[in-house]
Design a protein around this motif. Structure first.
Motif, PDB file in Angstrom:
ATOM      1  N   GLN A 128       0.709   4.387  -2.744  1.00 33.60           N
ATOM      2  CA  GLN A 128       0.473   5.776  -2.362  1.00 33.60           C
ATOM      3  C   GLN A 128       1.546   6.728  -2.886  1.00 33.60           C
ATOM      4  O   GLN A 128       1.243   7.858  -3.271  1.00 33.60           O
ATOM      5  CB  GLN A 128       0.386   5.885  -0.838  1.00 33.60           C
ATOM      6  N   LYS A 141      -5.470   1.971 -11.006  1.00 34.92           N
ATOM      7  CA  LYS A 141      -4.886   2.392  -9.726  1.00 34.92           C
ATOM      8  C   LYS A 141      -5.982   2.578  -8.676  1.00 34.92           C
ATOM      9  O   LYS A 141      -5.790   2.200  -7.508  1.00 34.92           O
ATOM     10  CB  LYS A 141      -4.096   3.684  -9.904  1.00 34.92           C
ATOM     11  N   TYR A 183       0.807  -1.223   0.000  1.00 36.17           N
ATOM     12  CA  TYR A 183       0.000   0.000   0.000  1.00 36.17           C
ATOM     13  C   TYR A 183       0.843   1.279   0.000  1.00 36.17           C
ATOM     14  O   TYR A 183       0.534   2.214  -0.750  1.00 36.17           O
ATOM     15  CB  TYR A 183      -0.955  -0.016   1.188  1.00 36.17           C
ATOM     16  N   GLU A 228      -6.176   0.767  -5.221  1.00 31.78           N
ATOM     17  CA  GLU A 228      -6.123   1.585  -4.005  1.00 31.78           C
ATOM     18  C   GLU A 228      -7.087   1.036  -2.966  1.00 31.78           C
ATOM     19  O   GLU A 228      -6.771   0.975  -1.780  1.00 31.78           O
ATOM     20  CB  GLU A 228      -6.473   3.036  -4.337  1.00 31.78           C
ATOM     21  N   ARG A 287      -5.496  -1.227   0.371  1.00 27.53           N
ATOM     22  CA  ARG A 287      -5.593  -0.335   1.530  1.00 27.53           C
ATOM     23  C   ARG A 287      -5.499  -1.112   2.846  1.00 27.53           C
ATOM     24  O   ARG A 287      -6.202  -2.097   3.070  1.00 27.53           O
ATOM     25  CB  ARG A 287      -6.903   0.432   1.494  1.00 27.53           C
TER      26      ARG A 287
END
Length: 599
Positions: free
Chosen positions: A455, A478, A451, A482, A486
């Motif tokens: 980011q 993406k 993750y 995401e 997460r």
């Protein structure tokens, strides 16, 4: 259905035959290569531990302190008194693939273009960066570790506010550097070291200086950087808003008047081993109390190492010639044995004394007076042999390990590096008869979340690649990942039946037992298997159930996995949009992207 089964069976037979042919075309190998710098003469001697008569000799400018970097693929030779740093390809490259490693073997090679500058000293190897501090230059040079393994030396400079004996280190997406006073203090010949501060890549300070008087010694372990101070151990961890600093004061029950100036970081446990005065060691837990365990030694310490293959143990040599095995988990000396003649610690710190390194099941020790390198069995501390080395062998580094040698491929492991078994199974198409139970040991190791890489944009090339063969844009891919990746659990370690979850560096542990498996069918018709384990003991905060999915359906060491956790077994099986994903913590960002692009 029969026709489909026949086709699948035929494919399986072909793949099995191919796998058998590949097995026949490969050999397992274990090789450790030792690099020894001479105390008096400007040279480095290299030899294979299993065949020491085969040797290489490299001329240097002066006496070298040796560092193995990039998992031993390269060796750095720092010659502080001669203002130069030389680099070598060790000739041994290990490439991990989860269930095994490949090993590529060649002769060691000295690289062109050494770095020159005023008094190079501290070397840090972390996150794919090799950082060398030039104490009298007031800057650090940064070299890409994988470039060194490929034979290239290209450096970027990180300026410091003033010249001093210190270091710079990468922390997540940021940098930190030691900070010193503007002028000598109390008539001292050098600026006083004051603490640690976040800086930008161009050296511009960010935020306040974290106090660490007399800062010296540094190491990484798990989520932390630790450094020695007069007040205690200063720890640094990456955070969403930049590095966070925390001082761990020396407790009152430690001997007064002593400090830590050398630290070693474990790669498989989140723990540090440091010196403490002349006759002591400290085990430092950066997250949990008690943070310190003190180990008193019978004589003054000469050198000490941590075992990368078994995180429980370290080894320390004392001036009476005795080697001690240190139980890091319990903070005590486990066993001791005399291995050489005494070496007094009286005199200069750089006088010729033994230095230690690890080579698989052995401790390797230079013995300058005897003109040899000693091999010592790490489990029994018994001598395993001696290797004469001309001159006065001093500083030492070891490269190597165990892996698979693929004959006839010119040591090009790119194709094998991204093999994930039967591609149909990996894609989720298999028969029920092919599914087998899997143990928790398939997932053992130290794992990092993907993750943070999503980011910070590291994985953007992956989304672009997926978009080329799909119906969504790279931004759409993406966004999907995401949600999928997460998590606030940045790291997971699995040892035996104990699983430890780390949030902001703080561990939560649980003991888990096999609770069966479940086969799921997804919307597009492919399937996956969840291998489930139930908590039997541990912290209350640890989840009741954990469910692994790694595209495999039979016992095999995982090279990555998706993990689902919670207290409701059935509800977890309904979760298909959030699948926190973990890769080995030993992989850097570039290696992870390479692996993902090959899927």
């Amino acid at each position: 259905m029969r026709r489909t089964l026949a086709c699948a069976t035929g494919i399986s037979l072909i793949l099995a035959a191919t796998a058998m042919a590949q097995e026949a075309d490969r050999d397992d190998a274990t090789l450790y290569r030792v690099f020894v710098g001479d105390h008096a003469d400007p040279k480095i001697t290299a030899f294979d531990l299993s065949a020491p008569d085969k040797r290489w000799t490299f001329e240097t400018t002066g006496q070298s302190k040796l560092y193995g970097v990039d998992d031993g693929a390269a060796v750095v030779a720092v010659q502080s008194d001669n203002d130069v740093v030389h680099f070598f390809r060790s000739g041994i490259v290990l490439d991990s693939h989860g269930d095994h490693s490949d090993i590529a073997i060649a002769d060691p090679v000295a690289l062109e273009n050494p770095l020159t500058g005023p008094r190079p000293f501290h070397v840090i190897d972390h996150a794919g960066k090799v950082v060398i501090n030039f104490d009298r230059g007031g800057y650090a040079e940064i070299v890409d570790a994988h470039d060194l393994a490929a034979g290239k030396v290209e450096a970027e400079r990180l300026p410091q506010a003033r010249a001093h004996h210190g270091y710079a280190a990468p922390i997540g997406k940021a940098w930190v550097t030691s900070v010193a006073s503007n002028a000598p203090v109390d008539g001292d010949a050098a600026p006083q070291r004051l603490g640690l501060q976040q800086v930008k890549a161009d050296g511009t300070p960010v935020g306040a200086v974290a106090t660490c008087t007399g800062i010296h010694g540094e190491a990484f372990s798990g989520a932390y950087l630790a450094t020695g101070c007069e007040e205690g151990i200063l720890t640094v961890a990456a955070g969403a808003d930049g590095p966070s600093f925390k001082m761990l004061p020396y407790p009152a029950d430690l001997p007064a008047g002593e400090t830590t100036g050398t630290l070693l970081g474990s790669k498989s446990l989140q723990v540090f081993l440091g010196n403490y005065g002349d006759k002591g060691l400290v085990v430092v837990d950066p997250a949990d109390e008690p943070h310190f365990q003190h180990i008193e030694l019978p004589f003054r310490r000469i050198d000490f190492v941590l075992d990368p293959a078994n995180a429980r143990f370290g080894y320390v040599l004392t001036e009476d010639g005795t080697l001690h095995q240190i139980d890091v988990l319990h903070g005590k000396v486990a066993q001791s044995a005399r291995v050489t003649e005494p070496y007094s610690m009286d005199g200069h710190w750089n006088d010729p004394r033994p230095r230690l390194a690890m080579a698989g099941n052995e401790v390797v020790m230079s013995d300058p007076k005897a003109g040899m390198v000693r091999r010592i069995a790490k489990d029994t501390l018994e001598g395993a042999g001696t290797i004469p080395v001309e001159g006065m062998p001093y500083n030492i580094a070891v490269a190597g390990g165990s892996g698979v040698v693929h004959e006839g491929d010119g040591h090009d492991h790119a194709a094998h590096a991204h093999s994930h078994g039967d591609p149909k199974i990996y894609a989720g198409y298999f028969e029920d008869s092919q599914i087998q139970d899997r143990p928790l040991s398939d997932y053992a190791g130290d794992w990092q979340s993907l993750y943070p890489y999503l980011q910070d944009g590291t994985l953007d090339p992956v989304w672009a690649h997926k978009a080329e063969s799909g119906t969504m844009s790279a931004d759409g891919v993406k966004a999907e990942y995401e949600t999928g990746y997460r998590t606030d659990v940045e790291r997971i370690t699995i040892e035996g039946d104990v699983v430890t979850f780390y949030r902001d560096g703080k561990p939560v542990k649980g003991t888990y037992a096999d609770d069966g498996r479940e086969t799921l069918t997804y919307k597009k018709g492919n399937r996956g298997v969840r291998f489930i384990f139930k908590k039997t003991d541990g912290d209350a905060e640890a989840p009741q159930f954990i469910q692994f999915s790694d595209h495999g359906i039979a016992p095999a060491k995982a090279d990555h996995y998706h993990l689902y956790w919670g207290d409701d077994r059935a509800a977890l099986l309904e979760e298909v949009t959030n699948w926190p994903t973990y890769y080995p913590s030993s992989l850097n960002a570039k290696e992870i992207v390479s692996e993902m692009l090959a899927h």
